[in-house]
Design an enzyme around this catalytic site. Structure first.
Site, short mmCIF file in Angstrom:
data_model
loop_
_atom_site.label_atom_id
_atom_site.label_comp_id
_atom_site.label_asym_id
_atom_site.label_seq_id
_atom_site.Cartn_x
_atom_site.Cartn_y
_atom_site.Cartn_z
N GLY A 1 5.63 6.52 15.76
CA GLY A 1 6.33 5.44 16.46
C GLY A 1 5.46 4.60 17.38
O GLY A 1 5.98 3.77 18.12
N LEU B 1 6.27 5.55 4.09
CA LEU B 1 5.35 5.89 3.00
C LEU B 1 5.89 5.60 1.61
O LEU B 1 5.22 5.88 0.62
CB LEU B 1 4.96 7.37 3.10
CG LEU B 1 4.26 7.76 4.40
CD1 LEU B 1 3.92 9.25 4.40
CD2 LEU B 1 3.02 6.93 4.62
N ASN C 1 3.78 -4.77 6.56
CA ASN C 1 3.33 -3.39 6.73
C ASN C 1 1.97 -3.40 7.40
O ASN C 1 1.25 -4.39 7.33
CB ASN C 1 3.22 -2.69 5.36
CG ASN C 1 2.83 -1.22 5.50
OD1 ASN C 1 3.36 -0.50 6.36
ND2 ASN C 1 1.89 -0.77 4.69
N HIS D 1 -1.64 -1.16 7.61
CA HIS D 1 -2.41 -0.10 6.94
C HIS D 1 -3.66 0.16 7.77
O HIS D 1 -4.32 -0.78 8.21
CB HIS D 1 -2.78 -0.56 5.52
CG HIS D 1 -3.46 0.51 4.74
ND1 HIS D 1 -2.77 1.54 4.14
CD2 HIS D 1 -4.77 0.72 4.48
CE1 HIS D 1 -3.63 2.34 3.54
NE2 HIS D 1 -4.85 1.87 3.73
N ASP E 1 0.39 -1.28 -0.86
CA ASP E 1 -0.76 -1.90 -0.16
C ASP E 1 -1.36 -3.10 -0.88
O ASP E 1 -2.54 -3.39 -0.69
CB ASP E 1 -1.87 -0.84 0.08
CG ASP E 1 -1.37 0.32 0.92
OD1 ASP E 1 -0.49 0.11 1.76
OD2 ASP E 1 -1.87 1.44 0.70
N GLU F 1 -4.56 -1.57 15.72
CA GLU F 1 -3.24 -1.75 15.11
C GLU F 1 -2.24 -2.30 16.12
O GLU F 1 -1.43 -3.18 15.80
CB GLU F 1 -2.72 -0.42 14.55
CG GLU F 1 -3.52 0.11 13.38
CD GLU F 1 -2.87 1.34 12.76
OE1 GLU F 1 -1.65 1.34 12.56
OE2 GLU F 1 -3.60 2.31 12.48
C1 GRF Z 1 -0.30 3.83 11.30
O1 GRF Z 1 -1.61 4.31 11.28
C2 GRF Z 1 -0.13 2.77 10.26
O2 GRF Z 1 -1.29 2.06 9.99
C3 GRF Z 1 0.31 3.54 9.04
O3 GRF Z 1 1.07 4.60 9.53
C4 GRF Z 1 0.70 4.89 10.86
C5 GRF Z 1 1.94 4.88 11.68
O4 GRF Z 1 1.66 5.29 12.99
N1 GRF Z 1 1.00 2.72 8.10
P1 GRF Z 1 2.70 5.07 14.13
O5 GRF Z 1 3.96 5.76 13.71
O6 GRF Z 1 2.90 3.61 14.30
O7 GRF Z 1 2.09 5.68 15.35
#
Ligand code: GRF
Length: 180
Positions: free
Chosen positions: A7, A76, A93, A95, A136, A165
């Site tokens: 999260g 996923l 999304n 990645h 992806d 991110e």
């Molecule tokens: C992140 O690393 C994102 O890139 C991938 O899943 C992970 C989710 O992490 N798709 P979080 O739940 O946002 O901490």
């Protein structure tokens, strides 16, 4: 917002909307496939509505009825085609690598960072992309890069990438909502 991971990206998007980093936007609902998703508790603690819905078109379209865009974070599976069709160029999304490298089915979480280290990469980063019916492979919206040092473990790279991110995802969402 569709979430299954811990999260942290969801949290960064909620905060970014509240601070105006993503202008004129709010995270209306966090949807997860199971009550066990840790993101639900984080969302509730932040006062955001949550729903649990199976990965099926009908329930998801009802959950996202008031939304303009969907952000996946740690989700996923592939979304049903009907959901993608209802939100053209509006499903995002993130990645944790520089796509098109280190993407595809099975490339998630620490598998990605371990593969980056094993390949001797000198850089990694994150990619925000539009979602289509392949893992992806949707159009790349934004990437941020960081160094990978020879002494790095996969965990070191993961921590460095996660910081990126949390900046990249709100920025990309702002661009999409702004028509960019
Ligand atoms: C992140 O690393 C994102 O890139 C991938 O899943 C992970 C989710 O992490 N798709 P979080 O739940 O946002 O901490």
């Amino acid at each position: 917002m569709g979430a299954k991971g811990r999260g942290s990206n969801m949290r960064s998007l909620i905060v970014a909307c509240r601070r105006g980093v993503v202008p004129n936007a709010e995270i209306a609902v966090v949807v997860a496939p199971s009550e066990a998703a840790p993101a639900l508790e984080v969302a509730r603690a932040m006062g955001v509505a949550t729903q649990v819905a199976p990965n099926e078109a009908g329930p998801l379209l009802r959950s996202f009825a008031d939304c303009e865009a969907i952000c996946l974070a740690g989700f996923l599976r592939l979304l049903p085609a009907e959901v993608l069709a209802a939100f053209p160029d509006r499903v995002l999304n993130i990645h944790p690598a520089l796509l098109p490298k280190f993407g595809g089915k099975g490339m998630y979480g620490m598998h990605v960072h371990a593969a980056v280290v094993a390949a001797g990469e000198r850089e990694s980063g994150c990619t925000v992309h539009l979602v289509n019916e392949q893992y992806d492979e949707g159009r790349i919206l934004l990437q941020m890069r960081c160094r990978v040092y020879p002494s790095d473990s996969a965990e070191d790279v993961a921590a460095r990438v996660l910081k990126l991110e949390h900046i990249a995802y709100p920025a990309a969402l702002a661009g999409v909502l702004d028509g960019g």
